[in-house]
Design an enzyme around this catalytic site. Sequence first.
Site, short mmCIF file in Angstrom:
data_model
loop_
_atom_site.label_atom_id
_atom_site.label_comp_id
_atom_site.label_asym_id
_atom_site.label_seq_id
_atom_site.Cartn_x
_atom_site.Cartn_y
_atom_site.Cartn_z
N GLU A 120 0.83 -1.19 0.00
CA GLU A 120 0.00 0.00 0.00
C GLU A 120 0.86 1.24 0.00
O GLU A 120 1.99 1.23 0.48
CB GLU A 120 -0.83 0.07 1.27
CG GLU A 120 -1.81 -1.05 1.37
CD GLU A 120 -2.58 -0.90 2.67
OE1 GLU A 120 -3.40 -1.77 2.94
OE2 GLU A 120 -2.34 0.08 3.39
N CYS B 87 3.40 8.26 1.81
CA CYS B 87 4.14 7.25 2.55
C CYS B 87 4.26 6.01 1.67
O CYS B 87 3.25 5.46 1.24
CB CYS B 87 3.40 6.93 3.83
SG CYS B 87 4.21 5.63 4.77
N GLU C 299 11.98 -2.46 5.30
CA GLU C 299 13.13 -1.72 5.80
C GLU C 299 13.90 -1.19 4.59
O GLU C 299 14.61 -1.95 3.90
CB GLU C 299 14.01 -2.63 6.66
CG GLU C 299 15.37 -2.06 7.03
CD GLU C 299 15.34 -0.66 7.64
OE1 GLU C 299 14.59 -0.42 8.60
OE2 GLU C 299 16.07 0.21 7.13
N SER D 55 13.10 6.15 6.67
CA SER D 55 12.95 5.71 8.06
C SER D 55 13.59 4.33 8.20
O SER D 55 13.31 3.42 7.42
CB SER D 55 11.46 5.64 8.40
OG SER D 55 11.29 5.18 9.72
N SER E 246 14.00 4.64 13.96
CA SER E 246 13.00 4.07 14.86
C SER E 246 13.69 3.59 16.13
O SER E 246 14.18 2.48 16.20
CB SER E 246 12.30 2.89 14.16
OG SER E 246 11.59 3.39 13.06
N HIS F 296 12.50 3.85 19.74
CA HIS F 296 11.47 3.14 20.50
C HIS F 296 11.83 2.72 21.93
O HIS F 296 10.96 2.28 22.68
CB HIS F 296 10.95 1.89 19.76
CG HIS F 296 10.43 2.16 18.40
ND1 HIS F 296 9.67 3.26 18.09
CD2 HIS F 296 10.55 1.47 17.24
CE1 HIS F 296 9.35 3.23 16.80
NE2 HIS F 296 9.88 2.17 16.26
N ASN G 119 -0.48 1.92 17.18
CA ASN G 119 -1.71 1.60 16.48
C ASN G 119 -2.00 0.10 16.63
O ASN G 119 -1.24 -0.71 16.13
CB ASN G 119 -1.57 1.95 15.00
CG ASN G 119 -2.89 1.85 14.30
OD1 ASN G 119 -3.72 2.74 14.42
ND2 ASN G 119 -3.10 0.77 13.60
N CYS H 1 -2.01 3.80 10.87
CA CYS H 1 -1.09 3.19 11.82
C CYS H 1 0.35 3.41 11.44
O CYS H 1 0.70 4.27 10.68
CB CYS H 1 -1.42 1.72 11.90
SG CYS H 1 -0.07 0.73 12.43
#
Length: 374
Positions: free
Chosen positions: A95, A108, A168, A199, A221, A223, A298, A341
Amino acid sequence: MSETRTNLFDLDRTAMEAFFVAIGEKPFRAKQVLQWIHQRGVTDFDAMTDLAKSLRARLKELATVDLPEVAIDQRSRDGTRKWLLQMDGVENAVECVLIPEDKRMTLCISSQVGCTLNCSFCSTAKQGFNRNLSTAEIIGQLYLAHHALLADGRDGGITNVVMMGMGEPLLNYEAVMRALNIMCDDFAYGLSKRRVTISTAGVVPAIRRLHEDTDVSLAVSLHAPTDELRNELVPLNRKYPIAELLDACRDYVQEHNRRRITFEYVMLKGVNDSLDHARQLVKLLRGIPSKLNLIPFNPYPHALYECSDPATIDRFRDHVVSKGIVTVTRKTRGDDIDAACGQLVGRVKDRSRRSQKHQISIQNLTGTIHHATR
Ligand code: SAH
């Protein structure tokens, strides 16, 4: 035969110049053809009127302009729009999501079908890994969205790209780099490098290589503020622990003078969202020009985590902000079309898909994506 023909969507300017030279043409044909395809949205060689008829005929023999196929095109009430694109059959669907903001049209996009990294909170991980996308399949996402906007009368088309979809990007380095070249080429989309963000979960050698090859914006990322916790959330951390990752980030910023790195931090209830975590994070980021994006987790079916409460997110944010870190809590967008999300989700019928062969069906694929909206 199509297999032996070159898909021109795979070629950045350098590669396209080489293609034309190899067939005995002048290299400047590359600029013309890039403009026809990417700027004017023309993929029919016969319509490329500033090419000699003989060249158009040769291109038909030697080249194709193959795009991913749009399987689903959904629009959300808030303007978010999501496309499900079929690459080569239903199994390889990804997507891309458009997020309109005041002055920006951010797209995105995905870099792989599935992902190998297995982050514990990410639903793409549950699908396993299918394959890398080609440059044509990556840039094809931008082409389709950009020209859909132009067709709707949105003159500027896409203004920003974030590689925060499925996969990735730094583990599909070559194809992603060529796609970035096309995004930033004045004869194609002409996006400034600041408006293109990669990212990464922290592939350290590729970050080091990236700063030699380009200066697009980098999002990492993170986290978690400790190796112990990050090993659990982002297993790649076992290979490239936080200290090494942050060293590579420091070098990346130094190389590109004062450019900030965006650190992404997903807010997981009771896992990484305490004031202590915030304090540790502040220490960690000291001295690195950075911006922090707090991402409300999400949820998805069978997720192991919940999203932190809004008050907890605010408390976390207030602490890091009080220590001088520019921080944005992301808004979720496109809820009504499942586009809200952190990544693209294939809802997979068969959870043992890793071992069996991929059984995604288009009807079953609902994607969610998370975005840098403010
Ligand atoms: N592999 C890259 C890019 C894809 S994910 C990376 O790791 O950065 C884009 C962002 O969405 C990452 O920060 C990722 O950690 C985050 N994300 C993944 N799943 C999420 C979820 N369920 N909720 C919120 N953010 C999520």
